[in-house]
Structures are given as C-alpha cells and as structure tokens.
Design an enzyme around this catalytic site. Structure first.
Site, PDB file in Angstrom:
ATOM      1  N   ASP A   1      -8.199  -2.648  -1.015  1.00  0.00           N
ATOM      2  CA  ASP A   1      -7.577  -2.806  -2.328  1.00  0.00           C
ATOM      3  C   ASP A   1      -7.594  -1.482  -3.085  1.00  0.00           C
ATOM      4  O   ASP A   1      -8.455  -0.624  -2.863  1.00  0.00           O
ATOM      5  CB  ASP A   1      -8.326  -3.875  -3.127  1.00  0.00           C
ATOM      6  CG  ASP A   1      -7.483  -4.451  -4.253  1.00  0.00           C
ATOM      7  OD1 ASP A   1      -6.362  -3.957  -4.469  1.00  0.00           O
ATOM      8  OD2 ASP A   1      -7.955  -5.389  -4.922  1.00  0.00           O
TER       9      ASP A   1
ATOM     10  N   GLU B   1      -3.636  -3.568  -0.239  1.00  0.00           N
ATOM     11  CA  GLU B   1      -3.147  -4.104  -1.511  1.00  0.00           C
ATOM     12  C   GLU B   1      -2.746  -2.931  -2.397  1.00  0.00           C
ATOM     13  O   GLU B   1      -3.566  -2.071  -2.713  1.00  0.00           O
ATOM     14  CB  GLU B   1      -4.216  -4.954  -2.185  1.00  0.00           C
ATOM     15  CG  GLU B   1      -4.560  -6.209  -1.395  1.00  0.00           C
ATOM     16  CD  GLU B   1      -5.495  -7.141  -2.161  1.00  0.00           C
ATOM     17  OE1 GLU B   1      -5.042  -7.745  -3.151  1.00  0.00           O
ATOM     18  OE2 GLU B   1      -6.665  -7.247  -1.769  1.00  0.00           O
TER      19      GLU B   1
END
Length: 685
Positions: A314, A384
C-alpha cells in the site's frame, strides 16, 4: 599317494571326450557311450581338437526348448519367423514413444498458460479487528478468523486477504507500525498467526497480507535511533533543517500531508524537521538509503518464510520524494500561499511517483520471486495506488519484459457513489482499454477506506454489484460483509481519536441476531454493531433462498465452474444512463452468457436490436430476483426493475468477438479456445 592319484584322475577327465553339461540336457535319448581305450578317438591329440573346436550340432530335427544354450538360441532367433515379429514390435514401440513425446510437446506448445491461484477465484478482504472476537475483549483477532474459515469456504473464496495486524500504536488503523515482525497483542501471538496460516492452507486457500513500507510509527526503534543520530540509522528517515520562530515551525517548503497542513514536523531531540506524508506519528522512511531497502527486503522474506502467499503493498506512490525540495504548484494560483493547507490544493509532482519508485517496487517483486520457485507456491504481489490516474495505475503492471505487480488493485467501483449504467460502463472500459496486453484485471466493490455498498448506492444495488464483479473478466474482490449487504454504522459514540469517517465501514461482522451480532461474547465491542443486524446477518440469510448471501454463493459457484466467465471474451453491447449489457463467450463453446444489468429506474430493453441472431426466447441462468431463475424471457422486450440484473444463456456459433462490428468492443486477457473433443484448452485459435 592320494594326492598323486587325484592329479592322475583329473588328467584322465580332461583327456576324455566327454561333454560338459552345464546344467542343460540336449537330448535325453542319447546315451553316454563308453569309449574303447584303444581307439583313435581316445588319443590325446584327438581330444585336444574336440575341446578347442567341438563339432557343429545338428539342429535339423531339434525344436526350441526351455533352457537351451545360447548357441542354439542364436540359431533360432535368426530365423525369419522369429526375427520379423520381434523387429515389428520394437519399431512399433519406438514409434509409439515418439508419437507420445510429439503429442506432449504439441499440447504444451498450444496450451494457454494455466490460471494461477490468484486468478482462479475471488479474494475476501478481512479487517481483522472487526471479523470475529475469540477471547471476549471486544476486538476481532486471528483466532476468530481461523474459527470462521469454514464460512469463508462456503463462499467459494480462493484467497483470504488480511489487512494490517502488525504491532502498532493504532494511529490510522494500524498503519503506524512499531515493529514489522510482531503481531499486535490485540490480534494474538505469532503462534496464533502460524496456526492460522496452516489452517488456511489446510482448507486449500491462500493468504495475502497488507504491508505499507512507506513509513513507520514514531515509536519504532529505527526512528528512536535516527532522532538520536545513532550509526547508520541516522539517515533512515528524511530529515531537514527548518526554522523555529516564537514556537512556530517554518518548514523547508510547502509540501502538505495527505491529512492536511505541513508534511514537516519539528523534532526537539534531533533539532530538525522530519518528513511525513501522512500523520506526524508516521515518519516517512528514506528509500534513497540502500540500508532501508535492505531492511524492507528482510521483512518481506521474514513473512514469506512464515508461509504467507503474497502481499498487498500500500501507499507505494509515496516511497520517494524529490531531492531538490522545491515548492509544489498550487491548483489555484491566485490562492494566498499561507492559506493552502488541504492536500487537494497542490499538484503533488515532487512527492508522488518519482523516478526510481518503480525500481523499488520491482525489487519487492524480485525478492518474492525467490520464494516462487517451488511448484504451486507462486507468491502474489498486489499494489494499492490510491488517487492515481488510470495511466499511472497501469504502470504498476510493469513493462513487457519486466514484471512488477500481478495487478494494481482496482478500487474505482469502490468509489462509485452514483449508480448509473454510464458510470459503471466508464469504470469498466477505462480499465480494460488501458490495461497492458496479456495482463489480468480485478474488481473491488468496497474496502476499509470506503463507504459500504448499501450506504453508498442503496441496498437495492448490493446484488447487482456482486453480479457485476463476478461476471466481468478478472479476479473479484469482496470486502467482508458485502456478501450480506452490511451498511455503515452511524458516527456516534465512537471511542477513537482519529478520523471518524473512516471507521464507519469497519463495524463488527454480523454473524447472527444474538448479542453483538455474534461477533463477540464480551460485554462491549471496539465499535458498535449496525442496528440492522437482527435481519442482516449470516445465520438468517443462509436459510433464505432469495437472500444476498445465497445469490453471492450462486455467483461464485458459477464463476468457478464456467470457462465462459474465467477465460472468455468480454464484449460490451450497450450502455445508457440506466443499463449495461455485455456478453462472455469462448471459442469452441457454442454457448454465450449475456449480462443485462439495470442501474436506473424501471427499464424496457429489446435485445433483438443489439444482437440480430439472438433467439427469440432465452433462458435465465441467474437473476438478482431468484424467482426468475430458470425461466425464459422474450428478447424483444425485457423488463428490468431498479437494481435488477440477469445472466441470460443461449446457444450460438456466431460469436460476437469474431464479427467486425463488435471487434473494437471485445477484450480478453489470456486468449484461449476450447476443444470439446479433447476437453482441453488451446491457444492457437
């Protein structure tokens, strides 16, 4: 005397014209003949000739028999009646082996690449603090997830995705990590994690976990050593001189935190400012330091050695910042610079997606590839990239010959706040048209940082959105609770000090209608359960034939069992403000799935106008209204209620992706064709 006699007997035996038996009997009718001692045959000279050159045996009247000596065997084996069949069998065997080898090579050459485990079925994302509490403390934990694995298997899930569970100060929901190698005590112990991994694999499932390498907690040992300028750790974070006037910090530039205000914070211990893209309790690591990159590599290796099957990386767009520290440009150039405090008020050209960032992400991939060499143990990598443009998002797939992420997570449907056929169509085509050739798509309808489907779009759209992601090409990803239509909780009485809005989609999973929705047997839960849990829960819906859960299970089973959905072409036919219509088809299969999804008000569709050769009546394979399942509809006029979706099935050999009129509207990720004769897939279509 005895010794001399033995020698004489031995000489006599050697001189005799007798035959050595060697365990074989040539002809039992021939009796041993006593030789006349005075005959010439008994002379030493004659015996010497017999021993060195025995007479040729007469085989004219002899038939093959068991135990024949090799001289006899060779005589018979050379005869045509024995040699020819033997040679025929030999060359037939050689030819058969060559044919098998050639067939094997041909099948391998024409066979498409098999779908890997992360492509073959849906992923199920779990926020561990809210899934199941096993020790009555009001917080979900790892043992709770293990207790509910049987439920997850009923959803035909292939991959369990657990969000961050590392030891943390709880700022920004466990993203301020104090130790990347420790489990936060709220969730259990490392032994609990190891047991969970083993249980997941025993169920035939895979496990991926969150990892945010961009920053740590300010309580992390690295940061404490860095602020004290201890050895190599002095340069583990991004430090810069800044000015202090009357207790106010004047930062080096105008860079802003994602949460607003300056991204620089003054540290009194080091007497410098450190950089943080997020909260001040989350200082950014300095990824231009090779020691930092090595630390992250070792952390990845640590969890892979624990049996983790993959990672979701992420916030990777924030890994690097520009060295020059120049101010970023304002969106509104007329705005007074001192009033620019919100993240959206700047163009972030110097703090996101810098040159070299993708090289770092590829190094993560290389580390994971070292653990992917064992057959069946490929390690998945997702990225992400929140807030990135579609073009920048596609860069995470990598280059044609340089692999990066298996796919960047597609959260565009999760941000869809206005249901319409046009908006859904735009999300689908923007991904499919920009995705590099041969790459694999994915579709998410929710997540920890987004409002739930029911709260964003309305409960009437839960089923149709689940139908959408299971019938699009690629991997469907479900956030826990979306399969039963959970909604956001109300922002009241939340005992947390940070952004309340991001808590609303993290309420406890609703298992039954008992106290705390079956999430916990404790006296309290870390967040309140939604008020509708008496009717919206797993126990109630698993007994209702028309429930959201039942449709979800039917959709996931259909996705797993139909090549049309897992490998087929996607061709879109129509979209307007109300509806989206598309097909899934595969060369070699004379059936087509036609999806008709209505995101608007009551609609009437004429499918004959879209597909001229479609039959007048087609069968409903699945419907958001289960009462229609198995029925037939007239393709001249199909009436759809608000939020209604149909999966229609009909037979045809005239597939759309072969037709010139539809060629530009069809997509396929890994092209394959089906042979019904051999029951195999092949790529030379």
């Amino acid at each position: 005397m005895a010794e001399d006699k033995s020698k004489r007997d031995s000489i006599v035996m050697n001189m005799k014209g007798g035959q050595t038996n060697n365990g074989f009997v040539q002809n039992e009718d021939i009796l041993e003949r006593d030789q006349d001692p005075g005959s010439p045959e008994d002379s030493p000279q004659h015996n010497a000739v017999d021993i060195l050159d025995p007479p040729e045996p007469d085989l004219k009247d002899v038939q093959p028999y068991a135990g024949m000596p090799k001289e006899v065997l060779f005589r018979f084996s050379g005869q045509a009646c024995y040699r020819v069949p033997r040679e025929i069998l030999f060359w037939l065997s050689v030819a058969s082996v060559l044919v098998l080898i050639a067939a094997t090579i041909a099948i391998i050459a024409i066979s498409p690449k098999c779908l890997d485990w992360w492509q073959a079925g849906p992923m199920y994302q779990i926020y561990p603090r809210s899934f199941k509490d096993s020790n009555k403390d009001g917080n979900g934990d790892l043992k709770g997830i293990q207790d509910k694995l049987d439920y997850i298997t009923t959803l035909n899930i292939k991959t369990v995705w657990i969000t961050s569970f590392y030891k943390s100060s709880l700022k920004d929901f466990r993203h301020g990590v104090e130790d990347f190698r420790e489990i936060d005590p709220i969730f259990g112990t490392m032994k609990d994690f190891e047991n969970l991994v083993a249980a997941i694999h025993d169920k035939g499932l895979k496990l991926i976990i969150d990892f945010i390498p961009n920053h740590t907690s300010d309580k992390h040992a690295w940061f404490q050593w860095s602020r004290n300028r201890t050895g190599k750790y002095s340069d583990y974070y991004i430090w810069h001189d800044c000015t202090r006037e009357n207790g106010t910090t004047i930062p080096p530039n105008n860079w802003l935190s994602v949460y607003g205000n300056s991204s620089w914070h003054f540290d009194e211990v080091r007497n410098q400012c450190y950089f943080h893209q997020f909260m001040k309790e989350q200082p950014d690591l300095n990824f231009r330091n090779s020691d930092v990159q090595e630390e992250i590599k070792e952390i990845i290796q640590f969890w892979l050695s624990k049996g983790v099957d993959g990672f979701s990386f992420d916030a990777v767009q924030f890994l690097l910042e520009a060295n020059h520290l120049r101010n970023e440009a304002q969106v509104n150039k007329t705005q007074i610079p001192d009033t620019v405090t919100h993240y959206s008020e700047l163009y972030h050209d110097f703090t996101t997606t810098q040159v070299g960032m993708h090289d770092i992400v590829r190094s993560f991939r290389q580390t994971m590839d070292q653990y992917s060499r064992e057959p069946g143990r490929y390690r998945f990598m997702g990225a992400e990239a929140h807030g990135e443009s579609i073009a920048k998002t596609m860069m995470y797939y990598g280059l044609p010959f340089v692999q990066e992420a298996d796919f960047p997570f597609n959260s565009y449907l999760s941000k869809l706040n206005t249901p319409s056929g046009n908006s859904v169509f735009e999300v689908i085509t923007s991904w499919m048209e920009n995705m590099p050739e041969g790459k694999w798509p994915n579709w998410m309808t929710g997540g920890p940082d987004n409002d739930r489907l029911t709260s964003r779009l309305g409960k009437e759209y839960v089923n149709i959105m689940n139908m959408l992601v299971f019938t699009l090409p690629g991997t469907p990803i479900t956030y826990y609770g979306e399969e039963i239509g959970m909604r956001n909780i109300l922002a009241t009485n939340l005992n947390e000090t940070y952004d309340v809005d991001t808590l609303l989609s993290k309420s406890p999973m609703q298992w039954d209608n008992s106290s705390n929705a079956g999430f916990s047997e404790g006296s309290h839960t870390w967040l309140p359960t939604s008020s509708d849990y008496h009717t919206v829960n797993v126990d109630v819906q698993k007994t209702q034939p028309r429930s959201a859960l039942k449709l979800y299970q039917d959709l996931s089973l259909l996705h797993a069992s139909e090549l049309l959905l897992s490998r087929g072409w996607f061709c879109y036919l129509r979209n307007d403000n109300h509806s989206v219509v598309y097909t899934r088809e595969l060369d070699g299969i004379d059936r087509v799935f036609l999806m008709v999804l209505n995101f608007g008000e009551l609609s009437l569709l004429n499918l004959k106008e879209m597909i001229s050769n479609i039959p007048t009546r087609v069968r409903i394979r699945l419907s958001t209204n289960s009462a229609s399942k198995g029925h037939e509809v007239d393709t001249h006029a199909i009436t759809l209620d608000k939020g209604e979706g149909l999966i229609l099935e009909y037979n045809t050999r005239n597939l759309l992706h072969r037709q010139t009129a539809f060629r530009d509207r069809c997509f396929v990720s890994n092209r394959a064709c089906y042979s019904s004769v051999l029951n195999i897939l092949y790529s030379s279509c």
